[in-house]
Design a protein around this motif. Structure first.
Motif, PDB file in Angstrom:
ATOM      1  N   ASN A 136      47.155  36.053  46.595  1.00 50.72           N
ATOM      2  CA  ASN A 136      46.430  35.671  45.364  1.00 50.72           C
ATOM      3  C   ASN A 136      45.324  36.680  45.041  1.00 50.72           C
TER       4      ASN A 136
ATOM      5  N   LYS B 116      53.187  40.617  40.711  1.00 48.26           N
ATOM      6  CA  LYS B 116      53.441  39.175  40.845  1.00 48.26           C
ATOM      7  C   LYS B 116      54.804  38.915  41.494  1.00 48.26           C
TER       8      LYS B 116
ATOM      9  N   LYS C  76      45.088  38.854  41.650  1.00 46.22           N
ATOM     10  CA  LYS C  76      43.843  38.767  40.858  1.00 46.22           C
ATOM     11  C   LYS C  76      43.332  40.163  40.520  1.00 46.22           C
TER      12      LYS C  76
ATOM     13  N   TRP D  16      46.461  33.163  50.324  1.00 51.60           N
ATOM     14  CA  TRP D  16      45.109  33.532  49.945  1.00 51.60           C
ATOM     15  C   TRP D  16      45.040  35.037  49.701  1.00 51.60           C
TER      16      TRP D  16
END
Ligand SMILES: CSC[C@H]1O[C@H](OP(=O)(O)O)[C@H](O)[C@@H]1O
Length: 353
Positions: free
Chosen positions: A105, A84, A109, A102
């Motif tokens: 992320n 992160k 994930k 995008w």
């Protein structure tokens, strides 16, 4: 005889290293860089050594893996926190292309899924690399699909004008706006491309003209201020451009100068198409007004290509993008098909299919 497109790949994972084609050196030099740490990845994106929304996303995804591959995490939670942190750092490299966020992320994930599954840090690292490679492989298939849909709007002998570089160099392969050009060429169609040089960084002159010429496609380089005359000559039957971010209402952020082209196309009754992978469509941004527009340093204009063309300390305004209102967009061509107005409803429907 079909002519197959030989890609000049801008981003490669090779011998367990992230290798970039340095796009700032093209067309004179073909120079590759091996990026060893996350700061080098950040710099490469910010300084346009790699550029183009999908290529930025692919590079940032690999950048997350490069950032954490040697991180000594004792637990998955520790590694997730580092993923992160590094994704947040890479997100500061450029603000407009939504593919950057995008892709980051998607990497976070995967780290969250690995943590929830109780994977070891080493297993999570392997999953991160696999996800970055998947993002790159998917983009190649997406671009080809965009090309196939766009080809239904083209015909043999068509004259097409494009802006900046939404080509193979800006993606995993084929490009977005250039995908139909490559596929038309593969089919043996005669397609005439007019490439705007695209000041101030000249992605059209240095990159689009270069890659299309290398592929044997009929391309004519024009200065940005010649687009109106080329249209008035009747040489252009369609304009097709890429995008860095499509807002939920269909407003389109793309390289500076795109908005002017859309106005010219409307004035000449020429269709204006935007080639956009779903990874560049941002339903969380309501309109073009909310798209962050990157402003770059004055020297890109004053000393852009190695010589001074303006007085020292002259005031400069250097937005790297502009926003074309959806009312000027004839259609948005995605890997799932061709989207027309009303864009707000029809773009949302894309994600529900
Ligand atoms: C296929 S996206 C290409 C897109 O990115 C370019 O911007 P930059 O060269 O600054 O990364 C331009 O807006 C292209 O249309």
């Amino acid at each position: 005889m079909t002519k197959t497109y030989q890609p000049l790949r801008s981003v490669r994972w090779e011998d367990d290293e992230l290798v970039l084609l340095d796009q700032t050196k093209l067309p004179e030099q073909t120079e590759f860089l091996t990026l060893k740490d996350v700061k080098q990845v950040w710099d490469a994106i910010e300084r346009l050594k790699v550029r183009g929304a999908p290529a930025i996303g692919i590079t940032a995804a690999y950048g997350v893996y490069v950032a954490v591959r040697h991180f000594p995490a004792a637990t998955a939670e520790e590694l997730l926190a580092e993923v992160k942190k590094q994704a947040d750092y890479l997100a500061t490299s450029r603000p407009t292309a939504v593919n950057l966020f995008w892709a980051l992320n998607r990497m976070v994930k995967i780290a969250e899924i690995a943590t929830a599954q109780g994977q070891s840090p080493e297993a999570m690292k392997r999953m991160l690399l696999v996800e970055a490679q998947a993002i790159q492989a998917e983009d190649e298939a997406v671009c080809r699909a965009i090309g196939e849909h766009a080809l239904t709007l083209f015909s043999d002998g068509i004259g097409v004008l494009t802006h900046c570089n939404a080509g193979g160099l800006a993606t995993a392969k084929y490009g977005t706006a250039t995908a139909p050009m490559y596929l038309a060429h593969e089919k043996g169609w005669k397609i005439k491309v007019f490439a705007d040089e695209t000041r101030p960084v000249l992605q059209g002159a240095r990159l689009t003209a270069y890659e299309l010429q290398q592929a044997g496609i009929d391309v004519t380089l024009i200065c940005d201020n010649m687009a109106a005359k080329v249209m008035a000559n009747g040489w252009v039957q369609a304009v097709i451009v890429g995008t860095d971010r499509v807002a939920a209402n269909g407003d389109v952020a793309n390289k500076i100068g795109t908005y002017g082209l859309a106005v010219l196309a409307r004035a000449h009754n020429i269709p204006f198409y935007v080639a956009a992978p779903l990874s560049s469509i941002d339903l969380n941004t309501p309109t073009g007004k909310e798209i962050p527009i990157e402003e770059r340093e004055a020297d890109e204009i004053i000393r852009g290509m190695g010589r001074q063309i303006a007085p020292n300390d002259i005031k400069v305004y250097n937005p790297a993008f502009d926003v074309t209102p959806h009312e000027l967009v004839t259609a948005i061509i995605t890997e799932k098909g061709i989207v027309r107005a009303p864009y707000k409803e029809n773009l949302r429907a894309l994600f529900e299919k």
